[in-house]
Motif scaffolding. Structure first.
Motif, PDB file in Angstrom:
ATOM      1  N   GLY A  86      13.940   3.782  -2.319  1.00  0.00           N
ATOM      2  CA  GLY A  86      12.716   4.233  -2.971  1.00  0.00           C
ATOM      3  C   GLY A  86      11.763   3.090  -3.254  1.00  0.00           C
ATOM      4  N   THR A  87      12.296   1.971  -3.710  1.00  0.00           N
ATOM      5  CA  THR A  87      11.455   0.793  -3.951  1.00  0.00           C
ATOM      6  C   THR A  87      10.802   0.328  -2.659  1.00  0.00           C
ATOM      7  N   ASP A  88      11.581   0.268  -1.585  1.00  0.00           N
ATOM      8  CA  ASP A  88      11.037  -0.177  -0.299  1.00  0.00           C
ATOM      9  C   ASP A  88       9.910   0.746   0.174  1.00  0.00           C
ATOM     10  N   HIS A  89      10.110   2.059   0.018  1.00  0.00           N
ATOM     11  CA  HIS A  89       9.083   3.010   0.445  1.00  0.00           C
ATOM     12  C   HIS A  89       7.796   2.835  -0.371  1.00  0.00           C
ATOM     13  N   LEU A  90       7.954   2.693  -1.689  1.00  0.00           N
ATOM     14  CA  LEU A  90       6.779   2.535  -2.545  1.00  0.00           C
ATOM     15  C   LEU A  90       6.045   1.234  -2.248  1.00  0.00           C
ATOM     16  N   LEU A  91       6.790   0.155  -2.042  1.00  0.00           N
ATOM     17  CA  LEU A  91       6.144  -1.131  -1.752  1.00  0.00           C
ATOM     18  C   LEU A  91       5.419  -1.091  -0.409  1.00  0.00           C
ATOM     19  N   SER A  92       6.035  -0.485   0.568  1.00  0.00           N
ATOM     20  CA  SER A  92       5.383  -0.393   1.878  1.00  0.00           C
ATOM     21  C   SER A  92       4.089   0.403   1.786  1.00  0.00           C
ATOM     22  N   ALA A  93       4.141   1.529   1.087  1.00  0.00           N
ATOM     23  CA  ALA A  93       2.938   2.349   0.915  1.00  0.00           C
ATOM     24  C   ALA A  93       1.895   1.607   0.096  1.00  0.00           C
ATOM     25  N   ALA A  94       2.337   0.892  -0.925  1.00  0.00           N
ATOM     26  CA  ALA A  94       1.419   0.134  -1.780  1.00  0.00           C
ATOM     27  C   ALA A  94       0.704  -0.958  -0.995  1.00  0.00           C
ATOM     28  N   GLN A  95       1.445  -1.653  -0.156  1.00  0.00           N
ATOM     29  CA  GLN A  95       0.827  -2.720   0.640  1.00  0.00           C
ATOM     30  C   GLN A  95      -0.212  -2.152   1.603  1.00  0.00           C
ATOM     31  N   ALA A  96       0.074  -0.983   2.151  1.00  0.00           N
ATOM     32  CA  ALA A  96      -0.844  -0.384   3.120  1.00  0.00           C
ATOM     33  C   ALA A  96      -2.199  -0.052   2.512  1.00  0.00           C
ATOM     34  N   VAL A  97      -2.247   0.253   1.214  1.00  0.00           N
ATOM     35  CA  VAL A  97      -3.515   0.628   0.581  1.00  0.00           C
ATOM     36  C   VAL A  97      -4.061  -0.466  -0.328  1.00  0.00           C
ATOM     37  N   GLY A  98      -3.350  -1.595  -0.409  1.00  0.00           N
ATOM     38  CA  GLY A  98      -3.858  -2.716  -1.201  1.00  0.00           C
ATOM     39  C   GLY A  98      -3.718  -2.554  -2.700  1.00  0.00           C
ATOM     40  N   VAL A  99      -2.570  -2.027  -3.147  1.00  0.00           N
ATOM     41  CA  VAL A  99      -2.329  -1.886  -4.590  1.00  0.00           C
ATOM     42  C   VAL A  99      -2.363  -3.268  -5.247  1.00  0.00           C
ATOM     43  N   LYS A 100      -3.078  -3.356  -6.362  1.00  0.00           N
ATOM     44  CA  LYS A 100      -3.290  -4.653  -7.015  1.00  0.00           C
ATOM     45  C   LYS A 100      -2.141  -5.049  -7.945  1.00  0.00           C
ATOM     46  N   ARG A 101      -1.429  -4.062  -8.490  1.00  0.00           N
ATOM     47  CA  ARG A 101      -0.365  -4.364  -9.444  1.00  0.00           C
ATOM     48  C   ARG A 101       0.749  -3.342  -9.254  1.00  0.00           C
ATOM     49  N   PHE A 102       1.976  -3.842  -9.229  1.00  0.00           N
ATOM     50  CA  PHE A 102       3.141  -2.979  -9.021  1.00  0.00           C
ATOM     51  C   PHE A 102       4.128  -3.267 -10.141  1.00  0.00           C
ATOM     52  N   VAL A 103       4.385  -2.252 -10.975  1.00  0.00           N
ATOM     53  CA  VAL A 103       5.235  -2.399 -12.156  1.00  0.00           C
ATOM     54  C   VAL A 103       6.511  -1.602 -11.931  1.00  0.00           C
TER      55      VAL A 103
END
Length: 316
Positions: free
Chosen positions: A99-116
């Motif tokens: 789940g963490t890997d999926h969220l991080l991959s999706a976050a990187q694709a859209v340029g998420v500024k902060r991941f908590v």
């Protein structure tokens, strides 16, 4: 900011989402089950239905929302059995790895500024001082029954902190108590204390750090808004040995004093993990979170929080 909360209907999600909304953020709450969509709306967020273990669904959901911040609070904990701790956390461990890997991959694709992301204090190395800071390491030899769980927690922390493209923040929460938790007014652990099925093992020298679920949510809002890359212990001001807090909890609940059993008996009953948590666990300091997040717990001590549990029991 636009905040995407994965795990919006869990114990902390139900506390966190309304606070983020109240703080002026646009909140989107991810839930696995469409039946929880109305609950997410009632909390003040826009529902997003997706399976966190399906990479495509997560990518589509995050891509549609385009959030500034992702908050990873995904858990799915089964009935607790200390002798089979990893079994109870099996799905949660997948959420903390896949789940963490999926969220991080999706976050990187859209340029998420902060991941908590959520972590836990109880993996600190069980040597040296009894209260640990964020600079202290996790122990290399976790109890046998929780090796997979500690490995999953390590995966969350390492993956989030090593994501150079975003501001990765890890929150090492203390033991949750309060509404919706196993140490709530009618929770599993609370009932065990009432029924005198939660003994003090050995000398009860294991030091625990607690955090009321509402205070954990407040700290998470602070991390969303002000957190810097790194780790924060989110705990109250008073780490305490089992021999101190467990009898006090029983007293406030109007229960009989907990039994005392030798360590070898505790180990036979609860496995290595039960003996470790009761006799060797290390607590955590919240000094960094207070200093850098401008946060302080509304329940500075578990003593106040446990008294609330008793009051809620009387009202019920």
């Amino acid at each position: 900011m636009k905040v995407f909360v994965a795990g919006a209907t869990g114990a902390i999600g139900r506390q966190l989402v309304p606070r983020l909304v109240e703080a002026g953020h646009e909140v989107h709450g991810m839930t696995h089950h469409a039946s929880n969509s109305q609950l997410v709306r009632d909390l003040g967020a826009a529902p997003v239905v997706a399976d966190a273990l399906d990479a495509d669904q997560v990518a589509e959901a995050v891509g549609r929302v385009q959030p500034d911040v992702i908050v990873h609070q995904l858990t799915s904990i089964g009935p607790m059995d200390l002798r089979h701790f990893d079994r109870a956390f099996a799905t949660t461990n997948r959420l903390r790895t896949e789940g963490t890997d999926h969220l991080l991959s999706a976050a990187q694709a859209v340029g998420v500024k902060r991941f908590v992301a959520q972590s836990f204090f109880a993996a600190y190395e069980r040597v040296g001082g009894t209260v640990k800071t964020e600079e202290d390491s996790f122990g290399p030899h976790p109890a046998r029954e929780m090796r997979e769980t500690v490995a999953a927690i390590r995966h969350v922390e390492n993956s989030v902190l090593n994501a150079a493209w975003t501001k990765g923040i890890v929150l090492r929460y203390g033991g949750f108590y309060g509404p919706g938790t196993s140490l709530g007014p009618d929770g599993e652990q609370t009932e065990a204390v009432r029924q005198r099925k939660f003994p003090v093992v050995g000398d009860g020298g294991g030091v625990w750090s607690f955090i009321h679920i509402a205070d954990a949510a407040e700290a998470t809002v602070a991390a969303v808004e002000r957190g810097s890359r790194g780790i924060y212990n989110i705990v109250d001001d008073e780490p305490a040995a089992v021999a101190e807090w467990l009898p006090e909890l029983a007293r406030t609940l109007g229960a009989k004093k907990p039994m005392h059993v030798p360590r070898f008996v505790g180990r036979a009953l609860t496995g290595e993990i039960g003996a470790v948590m009761m006799t060797e666990l290390r607590g955590a300091s919240n000094a960094k979170a207070r200093r850098e997040l401008g946060w302080e717990p509304g329940h500075p001590s578990w003593r106040q929080g446990f008294a609330e549990l008793s009051a809620e029991q009387v009202r019920a």
